[in-house]
Design an enzyme around this catalytic site. Structure first.
Site, PDB file in Angstrom:
ATOM      1  N   ARG A  48       0.865  -1.184   0.000  1.00  0.00           N
ATOM      2  CA  ARG A  48       0.000   0.000   0.000  1.00  0.00           C
ATOM      3  C   ARG A  48       0.896   1.225   0.000  1.00  0.00           C
ATOM      4  NH1 ARG A  48       2.508   1.936   3.647  1.00  0.00           N
ATOM      5  NH2 ARG A  48       0.998   3.596   3.704  1.00  0.00           N
ATOM      6  N   ALA A  50       0.845   5.135  -2.218  1.00  0.00           N
ATOM      7  CA  ALA A  50       0.657   5.429  -3.641  1.00  0.00           C
ATOM      8  C   ALA A  50       1.829   5.015  -4.547  1.00  0.00           C
ATOM      9  CB  ALA A  50       0.324   6.912  -3.806  1.00  0.00           C
ATOM     10  N   ARG A  88      -7.407  -0.571  -6.652  1.00  0.00           N
ATOM     11  CA  ARG A  88      -7.740   0.499  -5.702  1.00  0.00           C
ATOM     12  C   ARG A  88      -7.964   1.782  -6.508  1.00  0.00           C
ATOM     13  NH1 ARG A  88      -4.227   1.172  -0.427  1.00  0.00           N
ATOM     14  NH2 ARG A  88      -6.147   2.148   0.321  1.00  0.00           N
ATOM     15  N   GLN A 194      -1.708   2.596   9.922  1.00  0.00           N
ATOM     16  CA  GLN A 194      -0.428   2.669   9.192  1.00  0.00           C
ATOM     17  C   GLN A 194       0.623   3.425   9.997  1.00  0.00           C
ATOM     18  OE1 GLN A 194      -3.430   3.269   7.847  1.00  0.00           O
ATOM     19  NE2 GLN A 194      -3.539   2.748   5.691  1.00  0.00           N
ATOM     20  N   ASP A 235      -1.968  10.801  -2.200  1.00  0.00           N
ATOM     21  CA  ASP A 235      -2.379   9.735  -3.130  1.00  0.00           C
ATOM     22  C   ASP A 235      -2.765  10.297  -4.486  1.00  0.00           C
ATOM     23  OD1 ASP A 235      -2.896   8.652  -0.272  1.00  0.00           O
ATOM     24  OD2 ASP A 235      -2.709   6.919  -1.618  1.00  0.00           O
ATOM     25  N   ASN A 245      -5.131  12.520   0.655  1.00  0.00           N
ATOM     26  CA  ASN A 245      -4.211  11.668   1.422  1.00  0.00           C
ATOM     27  C   ASN A 245      -5.039  10.924   2.462  1.00  0.00           C
ATOM     28  OD1 ASN A 245      -1.483  10.749   1.982  1.00  0.00           O
ATOM     29  ND2 ASN A 245      -1.628  11.873   3.909  1.00  0.00           N
ATOM     30  N   LYS A 246      -4.373  10.117   3.229  1.00  0.00           N
ATOM     31  CA  LYS A 246      -5.028   9.259   4.212  1.00  0.00           C
ATOM     32  C   LYS A 246      -6.026  10.031   5.071  1.00  0.00           C
ATOM     33  CE  LYS A 246      -4.813   5.802   4.536  1.00  0.00           C
ATOM     34  NZ  LYS A 246      -5.828   4.950   3.887  1.00  0.00           N
TER      35      LYS A 246
END
Ligand code: MRU
Length: 348
Positions: A48, A50, A88, A194, A235, A245-246
Site C-alpha cells: 500500500r 501510492a 484500488r 499505518q 495519493d 491523502n489518508k
C-alpha cells in the site's frame, strides 16, 4: 541503518511483496507469480502507499505479460491492465504506472518476447526511478526542517509506501541523516493503523526519535507548540494543489493553519493528476465497516451500526504551505507551480 525492501522483482519477474498486513509483528513476503496475484495483493493491502502501488502494478504487468501469446498479446495485456486498474481507486500512481506500461507494450517490437523484455525493463526502471525521486524529495524537503524540529506526520509514507526511502518520511529521514536531531510525532492513523504499525516501525529501525499519538491528540499537540512543521504524503494531487491523502490529513492541515504551523505535502510528480482541475473529482475509496467496528478481529462497536469509513480525504490547496517534489519545493499559487514543474520534466 537498515534496508527495508517492500517490493522485490526477482530475476524471472516474480514479484515478492513484504506483507504489510503483518507488520510490525512478522516480516514475510507474498510471492506473486501473475499480474492477477499482484492486483489481489494491492486490493488486500499487502502492499500500500501510492508510489508502492504504482511500482508493484508495473512489476505485476511485466510478469503477467510473460504468459501472453503472440497473437493475443494486445487484448491480453489490455485485460491485465483493466484488472490492475480495478485494485484500488484513489492513488493515481497506479493509473500512471499502467499508462506507462501500456506505452511500452504498444510500441513497435519484433516479437512478443521483445515486448516482454521491454516491459520487464520498464518495470525495473520505474522501481529504480522511484527510489531516486524519493531521495530528491528528501533532499529538497530537508531544507525546510530546522535543527531539533518537532515534525508531525500522518499515515505511512516511508520505504514501505514506495520502492524505498519514502516521500514525507523520506524528508524526515533526510533531515535525520543531516544530523538535525528531529523529534517525529506519528499519528496512529485509525482505522488501519499505518502510523502505529508501519511508521513507528520504520522510524525505530532507522534510529529516528518517534512518539506515537492517537489521531485525536494531534490538535492538542499542535496547540501545545511542540510541532514545528507537519509533512504528509499524497495519493492524488489535483492541478490546483488540492491533495488527497489518508483520512485524517485534512484535520491535521486545519489545525496547523489555526496554529501557524507549516503544513507540507511531499509527493512525486506521478502523484499529480493534471486532468483534475481541483480535488472535488478525486475518487475516494470507501472501505469495510469492520475496519472500524473491530480491532484485530475483536468487536469494539455494536455489529449492526452503520459505518462511514472513507480511506482518504482531500486537503484544500489553501491549507498547504508547499508541495515538495523531486523538481523542488512548489509554493502557491500551485496551479502555476505545478505546470512549471511538469514543463521542466518532459518524462513526467
Ligand atoms: O491506504 P494506504 O495505506 O495505501 O494510504 C497511504 C497514504 O495515504 C499515503 O500517505 C500516501 O499513499 C503517500 S505514500 C508515499
Amino acid at each position: 541503518m537498515s534496508v527495508i525492501r517492500p517490493i522485490i522483482i526477482d530475476a524471472d519477474g516474480v514479484v515478492q511483496l513484504l506483507d504489510q498486513r503483518l507488520l510490525p509483528f512478522e516480516e514475510s513476503y507474498v510471492r506473486c507469480e501473475s499480474a492477477e496475484a499482484v492486483a489481489a495483493a494491492i486490493q488486500a493491502m499487502v502492499v500500500r502507499g501510492a508510489p508502492a502501488i504504482g511500482v508493484a502494478a508495473a512489476a505485476g504487468l511485466a510478469r503477467g505479460s510473460q504468459s501472453l501469446g503472440e497473437d493475443s498479446f494486445d487484448d491480453g495485456f489490455e485485460r491485465l491492465c483493466a484488472i490492475m486498474g480495478e485494485s484500488r481507486p484513489t492513488a493515481v500512481n497506479l493509473f500512471w504506472a499502467i499508462e506507462r506500461m501500456k506505452g511500452v507494450a504498444s510500441a513497435d517490437h519484433a516479437s512478443a518476447a521483445a515486448r516482454v523484455a521491454a516491459l520487464d525493463a520498464e518495470a525495473r526502471a520505474i522501481f529504480a526511478e522511484d527510489i531516486a525521486i524519493n531521495r530528491a524529495i528528501g533532499s529538497h524537503g530537508e531544507t525546510l526542517v530546522g535543527p531539533g524540529a518537532g515534525v508531525l506526520t500522518h499515515c505511512n509514507t516511508g520505504s514501505l509506501a514506495t520502492a524505498g526511502y519514502g516521500t514525507a518520511l523520506g524528508v524526515i529521514r533526510s533531515a535525520s541523516e543531516a544530523g538535525k536531531n528531529i523529534r517525529v510525532f506519528a499519528d496512529e492513523t485509525r482505522p488501519y493503523l499505518q502510523g502505529s504499525r508501519l511508521t513507528v516501525w520504520e522510524c525505530q529501525r532507522e534510529g529516528i526519535d518517534v512518539t506515537l499519538l492517537p489521531d485525536s491528540a494531534a490538535g492538542h499537540l499542535i496547540a501545545s507548540g511542540a510541532v514545528d512543521l507537519a509533512v504528509v504524503g499524497a495519493d492524488r494531487i489535483a492541478a490546483n494543489g488540492d491533495a488527497a491523502n489518508k483520512i485524517g490529513t485534512y484535520q491535521v492541515a486545519t489545525m496547523c493553519q489555526r496554529h501557524g504551523v507549516p503544513f507540507y505535502v511531499a509527493a512525486p510528480l506521478s502523484t499529480i493528476d493534471r486532468s483534475l482541475p481541483d480535488g472535488s473529482g478525486i475518487p475516494i475509496e470507501q472501505r469495510s465497516a469492520t475496519e472500524v467496528t473491530e480491532v484485530f478481529g475483536t468487536p469494539v462497536a455494536p455489529a449492526d451500526v452503520p459505518v462511514f469509513n472513507p480511506a482518504f480525504d482531500v486537503t484544500p490547496a489553501e491549507l498547504i504551505t508547499a508541495i515538495i517534489t523531486e523538481r523542488g519545493v512548489l509554493r502557491p499559487p500551485f496551479a502555476a507551480a505545478i505546470a512549471a514543474a511538469f514543463a521542466a520534466d518532459s518524462t513526467a
